[in-house]
Scaffold this active site. Structure first.
Site, PDB file in Angstrom:
ATOM      1  N   ASP A 273      20.355   4.454 -30.806  1.00  0.00           N
ATOM      2  CA  ASP A 273      19.987   4.818 -29.435  1.00  0.00           C
ATOM      3  C   ASP A 273      20.240   6.297 -29.161  1.00  0.00           C
ATOM      4  OD1 ASP A 273      22.770   4.698 -29.020  1.00  0.00           O
ATOM      5  OD2 ASP A 273      22.610   2.576 -28.471  1.00  0.00           O
TER       6      ASP A 273
ATOM      7  N   LYS B 153      18.781   3.615 -24.731  1.00  0.00           N
ATOM      8  CA  LYS B 153      18.942   3.222 -23.339  1.00  0.00           C
ATOM      9  C   LYS B 153      19.354   4.458 -22.572  1.00  0.00           C
ATOM     10  CE  LYS B 153      22.035   0.118 -24.244  1.00  0.00           C
ATOM     11  NZ  LYS B 153      23.102  -0.837 -23.961  1.00  0.00           N
TER      12      LYS B 153
ATOM     13  N   MET C  88      30.857   7.589 -18.200  1.00  0.00           N
ATOM     14  CA  MET C  88      29.744   7.184 -17.324  1.00  0.00           C
ATOM     15  C   MET C  88      30.112   7.364 -15.853  1.00  0.00           C
ATOM     16  SD  MET C  88      28.740   3.654 -19.318  1.00  0.00           S
ATOM     17  CE  MET C  88      30.431   3.114 -19.517  1.00  0.00           C
TER      18      MET C  88
HETATM   19  N1  SAH Z   1      30.579   4.232 -27.163  1.00  0.00           N
HETATM   20  C1  SAH Z   1      30.546   5.553 -26.604  1.00  0.00           C
HETATM   21  C2  SAH Z   1      30.457   5.547 -25.108  1.00  0.00           C
HETATM   22  C3  SAH Z   1      29.155   5.061 -24.575  1.00  0.00           C
HETATM   23  S1  SAH Z   1      29.109   5.043 -22.836  1.00  0.00           S
HETATM   24  C4  SAH Z   1      31.775   6.344 -27.067  1.00  0.00           C
HETATM   25  O1  SAH Z   1      32.690   5.769 -27.621  1.00  0.00           O
HETATM   26  O2  SAH Z   1      31.785   7.545 -26.882  1.00  0.00           O
HETATM   27  C5  SAH Z   1      28.227   6.514 -22.492  1.00  0.00           C
HETATM   28  C6  SAH Z   1      29.140   7.568 -21.918  1.00  0.00           C
HETATM   29  O3  SAH Z   1      29.862   8.192 -22.963  1.00  0.00           O
HETATM   30  C7  SAH Z   1      28.449   8.691 -21.218  1.00  0.00           C
HETATM   31  O4  SAH Z   1      28.104   8.333 -19.903  1.00  0.00           O
HETATM   32  C8  SAH Z   1      29.489   9.765 -21.265  1.00  0.00           C
HETATM   33  O5  SAH Z   1      30.470   9.542 -20.292  1.00  0.00           O
HETATM   34  C9  SAH Z   1      30.115   9.524 -22.611  1.00  0.00           C
HETATM   35  N2  SAH Z   1      29.542  10.386 -23.670  1.00  0.00           N
HETATM   36  C10 SAH Z   1      28.919  10.004 -24.772  1.00  0.00           C
HETATM   37  N3  SAH Z   1      28.611  11.077 -25.543  1.00  0.00           N
HETATM   38  C11 SAH Z   1      29.063  12.147 -24.887  1.00  0.00           C
HETATM   39  C12 SAH Z   1      29.076  13.548 -25.146  1.00  0.00           C
HETATM   40  N4  SAH Z   1      28.540  14.058 -26.265  1.00  0.00           N
HETATM   41  N5  SAH Z   1      29.653  14.371 -24.263  1.00  0.00           N
HETATM   42  C13 SAH Z   1      30.214  13.882 -23.129  1.00  0.00           C
HETATM   43  N6  SAH Z   1      30.216  12.583 -22.826  1.00  0.00           N
HETATM   44  C14 SAH Z   1      29.663  11.717 -23.684  1.00  0.00           C
END
Ligand code: SAH
Length: 503
Positions: free
Chosen positions: A35, A57, A172
């Site tokens: 994704d 998504k 998020m």
């Molecule tokens: N499983 C993922 C999280 C998914 S939820 C993890 O462990 O990182 C999606 C959220 O992750 C986004 O809304 C944001 O808050 C955060 N996120 C993911 N990648 C990011 C990035 N490169 N920089 C900042 N926030 C990030």
């Protein structure tokens, strides 16, 4: 054969932040399901014939509902496939990996989970914020900032969270930022508490905003900061001032065009990225064979009479050894021939063929090769110099003048690659490019020819960096003004001159 699903944490964006195990699984995958938070560069790591399925998504733009994704995993595994399910960050941190694993369990499908570097940890590290530090906090909480119909964040026990946990990291949370900071303050967290918002962490586009609980809402509004971002709350945020290392590197945030051939761009790109730049490959040179091989093949037949072989580029080395093989020969045919290399990079490619160059000038230039050979004594000697079609005439002319019998067959041609001009024009027209780098006269010529009319105008606000005086002369003759040129005409020198220029 039985199918299996690997739930792989792809990390936060920087492709270096996937685990070795995750990469190994990906390289064995027959189906890759990914994704939008997983870096698309990873797709190149999967086997060429692997099926790649995008199930991205995005908030508000759900491409596929979660049930459908899970069904897809089950279906592919049932066909006996090795399925790599790539998920941004860590699969089990706000990634619905738990739900996917649960369905796989119910369906009796074997699965393994490979953890990843979660966004909160990576964002903090790359922003210069230790999430825990003995002097500031002893606890850390990861919190969702996203309201789902099933689970309202307003149902979080804010009273305990606000003051019970030292460092808080919200995922998020951007859409609900006012609610989050409001709740924290209402439940006793001081408005002076430092807050960092880190967007697109670990990528060249990383943006970090530091404020306090009291001011952050206003500041984010002013800066128009959008998701994806994590919100870090706590005293540790203050350490960023001293500990930042990622976004203060000399070329951070610069978008730089690299015009070398696709094969050669890699090493230069790595050097640029090490200084924080985003290197965008737009090769303006492709290597093509000469009009015919007769000349070079004839010289290869006469290797027995040859005293010196001069090689001045990796492309020349490749072409020479390829034709040697076509003639049914190998390196033993060079017995008794003195091999001359123009510089360290060319020497490396010669050594890789099992030959140690006999001569290499101290200075990496054609003039130095000539000087060196004159010192060796070339009068009456037969010299073979497989060259680029448009190579300067200096080496053959000077050596002939010194009495050598010089043979200089064309070993390769440099040509502009098909297409590509339009992409460069679009990149320049969008206005986001900071600099373009030229590492030879032909990169300048081809670049300008490919971009076509109006190239000079499109480059008005773009810095032009040239590797040396000949390249600079070509650029200036074609109406460009060069921002900087290094003292040492090497890639390392070029980077140094760029760093100096931007400082
Ligand atoms: N499983 C993922 C999280 C998914 S939820 C993890 O462990 O990182 C999606 C959220 O992750 C986004 O809304 C944001 O808050 C955060 N996120 C993911 N990648 C990011 C990035 N490169 N920089 C900042 N926030 C990030």
């Amino acid at each position: 054969m039985k199918g299996i699903v690997y739930l792989i944490g792809a990390g936060p964006g920087d492709p270096g932040l996937m685990t070795v195990k995750g990469l190994e699984c990906l390289r064995r995958a027959e189906v890759v399901v990914y994704d939008y938070l997983a870096n698309p560069a990873f797709l190149d790591e999967a086997p060429e014939d692997a099926e790649r399925i995008y199930v991205g998504k995005r908030k508000g733009k759900h491409h596929r509902p979660q049930e459908e994704i899970t069904r897809l995993l089950v279906e592919k595994a049932r066909l006996g496939k090795v399925v790599a399910r790539l998920k941004g960050g860590d699969p089990y941190v706000f990634g619905r990996g738990g739900e996917e694993a649960h369905t796989l369990h119910l369906e009796g499908i074997p699965f393994e989970v490979i953890p990843g570097v979660t966004a909160g940890f990576a964002a903090a590290a790359y922003a210069g914020i230790p999430l825990t530090h003995r002097d500031y906090t002893t606890s850390l909480g990861l919190v969702t900032g996203h309201e789902t119909p099933a689970k309202k964040i307003s149902s979080i026990d804010w009273d305990r969270l606000a003051t019970g946990v030292g460092t808080l990291v919200f995922y998020m949370g951007m859409a609900n930022l006012p609610l989050i900071v409001g709740k924290l303050m209402a439940h006793g967290r001081s408005p002076q508490t430092p807050v960092a918002i880190i967007r697109w962490a670990t990528t060249p586009h990383q943006k970090t905003l530091v404020a306090t609980l009291g001011t952050v809402e206003e500041r984010v509004h002013q800066a128009q900061l959008k998701p994806p971002a994590v919100i870090v709350v706590g005293e540790v945020v203050g350490l960023r001032e001293k500990l930042r290392w990622f976004d203060n590197r000399p070329l951070f945030g610069k978008r730089i065009l690299v015009t070398r051939t696709a094969e050669q761009a890699g090493s230069f790109t790595k050097l640029l990225e090490a200084q924080g730049a985003e290197a965008i490959a737009c090769p303006v040179i492709a290597i093509a064979p000469p009009a015919g091989w007769d000349e070079l093949d004839g010289e290869i037949r006469d290797l027995g009479k040859t005293d010196f072989l001069i090689l001045t580029s990796a492309n020349g080395v490749d072409a020479f050894f390829a034709r040697l093989a076509v003639a049914g020969l190998d390196v033993r045919a060079l017995h008794g021939v003195q091999v001359v290399s123009v510089g360290p990079k060319t020497s490396q490619t010669i050594s890789a063929r099992g030959i140690r160059p006999d001569l290499e000038p101290a200075e990496f230039r054609a003039e130095a090769v000539v000087e060196l050979l004159k010192k060796e004594g070339v009068s009456g000697k037969r010299v073979l110099y497989p060259r680029a079609e448009l190579a300067r005439k200096l080496i053959p002319a000077e050596l002939a003048a010194a009495g050598a019998d010089v043979h200089a067959p064309v070993a390769y041609r440099t040509v502009p690659p098909e297409g590509g001009g339009e992409r460069i024009r679009d990149l320049l027209a969008e206005g986001g490019i900071d600099a373009v780098t030229f590492t030879s006269s032909s990169t300048v010529e081809n670049f300008l020819d490919m971009v076509g009319e109006g190239a000079q105008r499109l480059l008005e606000r773009v810095d032009v960096f040239s590797i040396g005086p000949l390249t600079t002369a070509t650029a200036e003759r074609r109406g460009l003004s060069v921002s900087a040129q290094p003292e040492a005409y090497t890639l390392e020198g070029l980077i140094e001159s760029m760093v100096e220029y931007y400082q």
